[in-house]
Design a protein around this motif. Structure first.
Motif, PDB file in Angstrom:
ATOM      1  N   HIS A  63      39.952  30.419  31.248  1.00 37.99           N
ATOM      2  CA  HIS A  63      39.353  30.395  32.582  1.00 37.99           C
ATOM      3  C   HIS A  63      38.675  31.723  32.904  1.00 37.99           C
ATOM      4  CE1 HIS A  63      41.250  26.617  32.937  1.00 37.99           C
ATOM      5  NE2 HIS A  63      42.416  27.029  33.402  1.00 37.99           N
ATOM      6  N   LEU A  64      39.332  32.826  32.579  1.00 40.08           N
ATOM      7  CA  LEU A  64      38.766  34.139  32.853  1.00 40.08           C
ATOM      8  C   LEU A  64      37.500  34.380  32.031  1.00 40.08           C
ATOM      9  CD1 LEU A  64      42.096  36.123  33.080  1.00 40.08           C
ATOM     10  CD2 LEU A  64      40.474  35.783  34.961  1.00 40.08           C
ATOM     11  N   SER A  68      33.556  34.939  33.341  1.00 40.08           N
ATOM     12  CA  SER A  68      32.916  36.213  33.012  1.00 40.08           C
ATOM     13  C   SER A  68      31.486  35.992  32.529  1.00 40.08           C
ATOM     14  CB  SER A  68      33.742  36.945  31.954  1.00 40.08           C
ATOM     15  OG  SER A  68      35.027  37.229  32.466  1.00 40.08           O
ATOM     16  N   ILE A  69      30.883  37.035  32.005  1.00 45.56           N
ATOM     17  CA  ILE A  69      29.479  36.960  31.590  1.00 45.56           C
ATOM     18  C   ILE A  69      29.306  36.110  30.332  1.00 45.56           C
ATOM     19  CG2 ILE A  69      27.543  38.341  30.742  1.00 45.56           C
ATOM     20  CD1 ILE A  69      28.518  40.555  32.666  1.00 45.56           C
ATOM     21  N   VAL A  70      30.216  36.236  29.382  1.00 41.81           N
ATOM     22  CA  VAL A  70      30.141  35.471  28.140  1.00 41.81           C
ATOM     23  C   VAL A  70      31.286  34.475  28.129  1.00 41.81           C
ATOM     24  CG1 VAL A  70      30.202  35.584  25.626  1.00 41.81           C
ATOM     25  CG2 VAL A  70      29.133  37.422  26.922  1.00 41.81           C
ATOM     26  N   THR A  83      33.918  40.545  36.155  1.00 41.07           N
ATOM     27  CA  THR A  83      33.701  41.568  35.135  1.00 41.07           C
ATOM     28  C   THR A  83      35.037  41.842  34.461  1.00 41.07           C
ATOM     29  OG1 THR A  83      34.074  43.366  36.700  1.00 41.07           O
ATOM     30  CG2 THR A  83      31.803  42.671  36.378  1.00 41.07           C
ATOM     31  N   ARG A  84      34.954  42.171  33.199  1.00 43.37           N
ATOM     32  CA  ARG A  84      36.149  42.508  32.422  1.00 43.37           C
ATOM     33  C   ARG A  84      36.017  43.960  31.993  1.00 43.37           C
ATOM     34  NH1 ARG A  84      37.262  39.592  26.775  1.00 43.37           N
ATOM     35  NH2 ARG A  84      35.427  40.804  26.297  1.00 43.37           N
ATOM     36  N   PRO A 100      29.177  41.583  41.040  1.00 45.31           N
ATOM     37  CA  PRO A 100      28.355  41.454  42.252  1.00 45.31           C
ATOM     38  C   PRO A 100      28.039  39.992  42.590  1.00 45.31           C
ATOM     39  CG  PRO A 100      27.580  43.299  40.951  1.00 45.31           C
ATOM     40  CD  PRO A 100      28.628  42.577  40.118  1.00 45.31           C
ATOM     41  N   LYS A 101      27.795  39.179  41.569  1.00 45.93           N
ATOM     42  CA  LYS A 101      27.550  37.746  41.804  1.00 45.93           C
ATOM     43  C   LYS A 101      28.793  37.079  42.390  1.00 45.93           C
ATOM     44  CE  LYS A 101      26.133  33.525  39.372  1.00 45.93           C
ATOM     45  NZ  LYS A 101      25.757  32.960  38.059  1.00 45.93           N
ATOM     46  N   GLY A 102      29.966  37.441  41.891  1.00 45.72           N
ATOM     47  CA  GLY A 102      31.216  36.903  42.416  1.00 45.72           C
ATOM     48  C   GLY A 102      31.464  37.337  43.850  1.00 45.72           C
ATOM     49  N   GLN A 103      31.119  38.578  44.162  1.00 46.99           N
ATOM     50  CA  GLN A 103      31.271  39.072  45.531  1.00 46.99           C
ATOM     51  C   GLN A 103      30.355  38.313  46.488  1.00 46.99           C
ATOM     52  OE1 GLN A 103      30.602  43.289  45.059  1.00 46.99           O
ATOM     53  NE2 GLN A 103      32.662  43.643  44.283  1.00 46.99           N
ATOM     54  N   ARG A 104      29.131  38.039  46.040  1.00 45.52           N
ATOM     55  CA  ARG A 104      28.205  37.260  46.878  1.00 45.52           C
ATOM     56  C   ARG A 104      28.735  35.851  47.107  1.00 45.52           C
ATOM     57  NH1 ARG A 104      24.579  40.030  43.586  1.00 45.52           N
ATOM     58  NH2 ARG A 104      24.168  38.182  42.307  1.00 45.52           N
ATOM     59  N   LEU A 105      29.358  35.269  46.080  1.00 48.17           N
ATOM     60  CA  LEU A 105      29.937  33.934  46.234  1.00 48.17           C
ATOM     61  C   LEU A 105      31.056  33.954  47.277  1.00 48.17           C
ATOM     62  CD1 LEU A 105      30.243  30.954  45.452  1.00 48.17           C
ATOM     63  CD2 LEU A 105      31.670  31.697  43.535  1.00 48.17           C
TER      64      LEU A 105
END
Length: 112
Positions: A63-64, A68-70, A83-84, A100-105
């Protein structure tokens, strides 16, 4: 029958849920739950999240990675919501935080 407040709350929940579906229409509730756990308790390791979620370490890891990005498949992009980073106190461990994308979500969910 639902009262006005219950309908309002349910609409807000539905809107928040739809924000995840915009990221990925096939995102599972387990992955959504993991994202919310990281948002609530950032900076933990895979094992710590597995324990918090009551899920096997292998599931938490998948899940993590997907968040994440990949992604776990390595030839496919992840959702880019986390981010990891290497844990500065224990270089053998990674820790996860919102990108930053997760924070916007999270901001969009909270404005639901």
């Amino acid at each position: 029958m639902l009262d006005r407040e219950q309908r309002r709350d349910l609409r807000a929940f539905r809107k928040a849920f739809s924000e995840f579906k915009e990221v990925s229409p096939i995102m599972t509730t387990a992955v959504i739950d993991m994202f919310l756990q990281v948002a609530l308790t950032p900076g933990k390791s895979v094992n710590e999240y597995a324990e918090l979620m009551g899920t096997p370490q292998s599931s938490a890891s998948r899940h993590l990675l997907d968040l994440s990005i990949v992604s776990r498949t390595r030839n496919k992009e992840g959702h880019g919501l986390l981010t990891r980073d290497v844990n500065t106190e224990n270089l053998q461990k990674n820790c996860y935080t919102l990108s930053p994308k997760g924070q916007r979500l999270v901001e969009r969910i909270l404005s639901a």
